[in-house]
Enzyme design. Structure first.
Site, PDB file in Angstrom:
ATOM      1  CD  GLU A  39      -0.836   0.795   3.634  1.00 39.03           C
ATOM      2  OE1 GLU A  39      -1.270   1.951   3.417  1.00 39.03           O
ATOM      3  OE2 GLU A  39      -0.966   0.209   4.716  1.00 39.03           O
ATOM      4  CE  LYS A  99      -7.245   6.779   5.581  1.00 41.92           C
ATOM      5  NZ  LYS A  99      -7.563   6.926   7.014  1.00 41.92           N
ATOM      6  CB  VAL A 120      -5.778  -2.001   3.586  1.00 42.07           C
ATOM      7  CG1 VAL A 120      -6.156  -3.454   3.318  1.00 42.07           C
ATOM      8  CG2 VAL A 120      -4.522  -1.916   4.442  1.00 42.07           C
ATOM      9  CG  ASP A 152     -14.642   5.239  11.829  1.00 45.42           C
ATOM     10  OD1 ASP A 152     -14.484   4.585  10.776  1.00 45.42           O
ATOM     11  OD2 ASP A 152     -13.839   6.094  12.231  1.00 45.42           O
ATOM     12  CB  SER A 154     -11.476   0.272   8.339  1.00 36.95           C
ATOM     13  OG  SER A 154     -10.686   0.367   7.169  1.00 36.95           O
ATOM     14  CG  ASP A 156      -8.547  -1.076   5.385  1.00 39.59           C
ATOM     15  OD1 ASP A 156      -8.740  -0.347   4.397  1.00 39.59           O
ATOM     16  OD2 ASP A 156      -7.643  -0.876   6.226  1.00 39.59           O
ATOM     17  CE  LYS A 173      -4.209   1.016  11.023  1.00 39.78           C
ATOM     18  NZ  LYS A 173      -4.087   1.335   9.702  1.00 39.78           N
TER      19      LYS A 173
END
Ligand code: PSU
Ligand code: MN
Length: 314
Positions: A39, A99, A120, A152, A154, A156, A173
């Protein structure tokens, strides 16, 4: 909109019509040589502090190339999505402050952004369109701890469910809700496989207390799983190197502080992750960044070994 001398790939949805695969990457793929996608958000201004991002990128490229594997960094440059960059592209990514998740791709392409760093989700979409089967990152995004209030989660996670690209990371994370993230991955049908570990790593820390359903102990064993990959990604999780890892108690304290700061500052959406990473860097006096650099390099090293093994098996 096709630019450059790379080959032209089409994911079949029209969106990737102008994808440029770097000739170095296209040649390796055509010859059946190992390729590893990376990435670019982690190497941008939003992933690691200035200087450390360049160090991480350089060391990742080194550990990949030294194993005879071709690195393929994904990014958007001059409005064109790319898989595989040259030195000029690397410089643009290191300086990049934009981003780009998968959903941002059409907008960024139409507006001809000068540079967009792939998360990602965007990387998985581009890697898949280019025919790259293995991908390395630091840590994936996941379900945030206050997701019941903020919603929220992601993108991903959904992208891992959509693209059969083996993803090598140090887990999600650790400021996220890790148990909830594991549950989501299970629901989405994404296998989470410990690479020489029994527990989900907690990104900066080696353990989380959360047991994993699967484990492999060698690149060859991992490559076997890649070869049998179905319709979703396989998520390989690798603990950060012990020498650089931060103790859970130290990082937990820093996370609490960072999340409180983010909430007080009203940070939302895509800004949450970069803001919280930065606040944790402050709260740990840089130890979190040291661990982050080491785990990104270690993931690239392990992923390259898996890519080698997978290419040898086909
Ligand atoms: N790994 C790191 N640092 C990062 C990231 C991964 O070590 O900054 C990036 C990845 O690009 C990932 C993104 O997709 O953080 C997650 O962002 P969000 O939570 O907004 O989906
Ligand atoms: Mn988010």
């Amino acid at each position: 909109m096709f630019v450059g001398s790379g080959c032209h790939s089409d994911a079949g949805d029209g969106r990737m019509r102008s994808l440029v695969v770097h000739p170095r990457v296209a040649e390796a793929l055509a010859a059946g040589r190992p390729v590893l996608a990376l990435e670019s958000t982690v190497y941008s201004q939003l992933g690691l502090p200035p200087g450390r991002n360049a160090e991480a990128l350089e060391r990742c490229l080194d550990v990949i190339e030294s194993q005879g594997v071709t690195p393929a960094v994904t990014a958007l440059l001059d409005g064109v999505p790319r898989v595989g960059l040259d030195d000029d592209g690397y410089e643009k990514i290191l300086a990049c402050e934009e981003k780009m998740a998968e959903r941002d791709l059409p907008v960024a392409m139409a507006a001809r952004w000068g540079a967009g760093a792939t998360t990602v989700s965007a990387s998985l979409a581009l890697a898949h369109a280019a025919g790259v089967r293995i991908f390395a990152t630091g840590g994936i995004g996941g379900v945030h701890r206050n997701s019941a209030v903020t919603g929220d989660v992601s993108s991903d996670l959904e992208a891992l469910a959509r693209y059969p690209v083996a993803t090598v990371c140090a887990g999600a994370k650790a400021f996220l809700d890790l148990p909830y993230t594991l549950e989501r991955l299970e629901t989405l049908g994404v296998p989470v496989v410990g690479y020489r570990c029994d527990e989900l790593p907690a990104f900066w820390s080696t353990t989380s207390g959360l047991e994993l359903p699967f484990r492999v102990d060698s690149p060859a064993e991992a490559a076997g799983v890649v070869g049998a990959m179905g319709r979703t990604a396989v998520l390989f999780v690798v603990p950060p190197p012990a020498e650089a890892a931060v103790a859970n108690a130290v990082i937990d304290h820093a996370i609490s502080e960072a999340l409180a700061r983010a909430e007080a500052a009203g940070i939302t959406g895509g800004e949450v992750t970069p803001y919280v990473l930065d606040a944790i860097d402050d709260a740990t006096a840089g130890r979190s960044v040291d661990a982050n650099v080491e785990l990104v390099v270690n993931n690239a090293r392990c992923a390259a070994a898996i890519a080698r093994s997978a290419a040898a098996a086909t």
